[in-house]
Design a protein around this motif. Sequence first.
Motif, mmCIF file in Angstrom:
data_model
loop_
_atom_site.group_PDB
_atom_site.id
_atom_site.type_symbol
_atom_site.label_atom_id
_atom_site.label_comp_id
_atom_site.label_asym_id
_atom_site.label_seq_id
_atom_site.Cartn_x
_atom_site.Cartn_y
_atom_site.Cartn_z
ATOM 1 N N VAL A 25 24.534 22.857 52.488
ATOM 2 C CA VAL A 25 23.955 22.176 53.767
ATOM 3 C C VAL A 25 23.867 23.019 54.953
ATOM 4 O O VAL A 25 24.741 24.027 54.960
ATOM 5 C CB VAL A 25 25.101 20.983 53.853
ATOM 6 C CG1 VAL A 25 24.999 20.678 55.509
ATOM 7 C CG2 VAL A 25 25.048 19.877 52.923
ATOM 8 N N ASP A 31 20.818 19.445 57.747
ATOM 9 C CA ASP A 31 20.244 18.787 56.504
ATOM 10 C C ASP A 31 20.691 19.721 55.311
ATOM 11 O O ASP A 31 21.291 20.655 55.501
ATOM 12 C CB ASP A 31 18.776 18.855 56.844
ATOM 13 C CG ASP A 31 18.029 20.157 57.207
ATOM 14 O OD1 ASP A 31 18.527 21.176 57.009
ATOM 15 O OD2 ASP A 31 16.799 20.436 57.740
ATOM 16 N N ILE A 32 20.063 19.150 54.190
ATOM 17 C CA ILE A 32 20.347 19.933 52.820
ATOM 18 C C ILE A 32 19.337 20.793 52.635
ATOM 19 O O ILE A 32 18.076 20.473 52.680
ATOM 20 C CB ILE A 32 20.373 18.585 52.069
ATOM 21 C CG1 ILE A 32 21.384 17.701 51.952
ATOM 22 C CG2 ILE A 32 20.387 19.151 50.308
ATOM 23 C CD1 ILE A 32 21.204 16.262 51.085
ATOM 24 N N ILE A 352 19.776 12.726 47.771
ATOM 25 C CA ILE A 352 20.124 14.178 47.964
ATOM 26 C C ILE A 352 19.249 14.915 47.391
ATOM 27 O O ILE A 352 18.771 14.970 46.157
ATOM 28 C CB ILE A 352 21.401 14.313 47.283
ATOM 29 C CG1 ILE A 352 22.589 13.311 47.668
ATOM 30 C CG2 ILE A 352 21.906 15.685 47.096
ATOM 31 C CD1 ILE A 352 24.131 13.423 46.880
ATOM 32 N N ALA A 358 21.917 15.936 55.708
ATOM 33 C CA ALA A 358 23.265 16.089 54.917
ATOM 34 C C ALA A 358 24.196 14.905 55.413
ATOM 35 O O ALA A 358 25.095 15.223 56.085
ATOM 36 C CB ALA A 358 23.790 17.490 55.414
ATOM 37 N N GLY A 396 25.694 17.097 58.360
ATOM 38 C CA GLY A 396 26.107 18.483 58.296
ATOM 39 C C GLY A 396 27.441 18.838 58.456
ATOM 40 O O GLY A 396 28.125 19.655 58.377
#
Length: 429
Positions: A25, A31-32, A352, A358, A396
């Motif tokens: 993350v 965000d991922i 995901i 995230a 996150g």
Amino acid sequence: MGTLLIHGGRVLRPDMTVVDADVLVDREAGDIVAVGPDLSGDETLNADGGLVIPGLVNAHTHVAMTLLRGHADDKPLDRWLREDIWPVEAALEPGDIEAGAELGVLEMIRSGTTAFADMYFEIDRTAAVVERAGLRARLGHGAISAGKSEAAARADIEESVEMARRFDGAADSRISTAVMPHSLTTVTPDLLSLAAEGAADAGVPVHYHANETADEVDPIVEKRGRRPLMWAQDLGLCRESDFLAHGVHLDGDEIDLLAETGTGVVHCPASNMKLASGMAPIQRLLDAGVTVGLGTDGAASNNDLDLFDELRDAAMLGKLAAGDASAVAAPDAVRMATAGGAAVLGIDAGRIEPGAAADLAVVDLDAPHLTPDHDLVSHLAYAVNGSDVRHTVCDGQVLMRDREVLTLDAAAVMARAERRARDLVARAD
Ligand SMILES: CSC[C@H]1O[C@@H](n2cnc3c(O)ncnc32)[C@H](O)[C@@H]1O
Ligand SMILES: [Zn+2]
């Protein structure tokens, strides 16, 4: 700020398969950035023996109603609101809303919910709680005409539009808003249209209760000569971004209308069962391609904000409603609580994969009621409880680590809510 590595767990993918993987993350962007084996990051969150899932989305609630949990049970909607709930709400003070919202947000973080939609009063207080607690929300001032003069009812809708403008994008964009007229029967037609126009001008959705009970549908059919949602569309209330709560009593044409317009539906199975409102036709909505999310509704008609309960109720009630044990299967229920809810709320979360927000929860699988692990999606739908959530992450940021909520003082929140709830009910008597 660097990166956060969620390490050593299994990960639920958007296609409902499960893989052994780490999740990396970007804490700054929230965000991922990667999902895969053997990743490394600046800070680590231990997911050993756990399942990493998208944070759950509670797409319809009245979060401050946690103060009224257990205050009035075992009545149908109309009597429950008029005899028990509205008289107490008339005595609410802004500090009550803040205390109730804190309690509800604490409960949601502890059960893996990272985003919610809220319709209530004093939304500046709820927004302040969301800002410091760290989750995501679409908030709206609930406006109601019933019991008000024409001028006061108009001012209430205007306040809903004004608050939607003021708070949209707050808390680093974790807060978005909607104009929220209470329902198709408790707000006058002119003011429903005004809400739709105000929302379009402000660039936000409209959110309202609709088709919750037969007692609400029948008078509209009699008076307007059409089904409630056809009438709502004429008033401008079925745009693509709009979403309604309940949709229990829908006919085939209304289901088609929802699919064609892209209007979202938030299914609230526990509230519908408790108030004996009916069984929403969820499998028919899914078959028609309607966007469906899940909501707890308020804690006074549920009586908790644990979305895992809702998941199980949705799967079970969906089968009963369809008379078919294969209806609302486990993956469908899990999708409604994650990607479905995110789509209803218009947020880029609920899955995901790199690029998505995230917003995550880690479920501890090391428990008797989750053994053996033949099928983890089945467990999410039928066996996991909110108390199985080990960590909660939103945008996150770690909001709960090893069941300790980091952004709120749990003991102080509960003590304040207890005191406020007692004083509120005493004041209203
Ligand atoms: C005007 S703010 C929101 C308003 O809605 C009431 N409410 C809570 N649960 C329900 C429900 O299931 N249907 C309709 N209205 C509901 C809440 O008490 C507030 O007054
Ligand atoms: Zn509601």
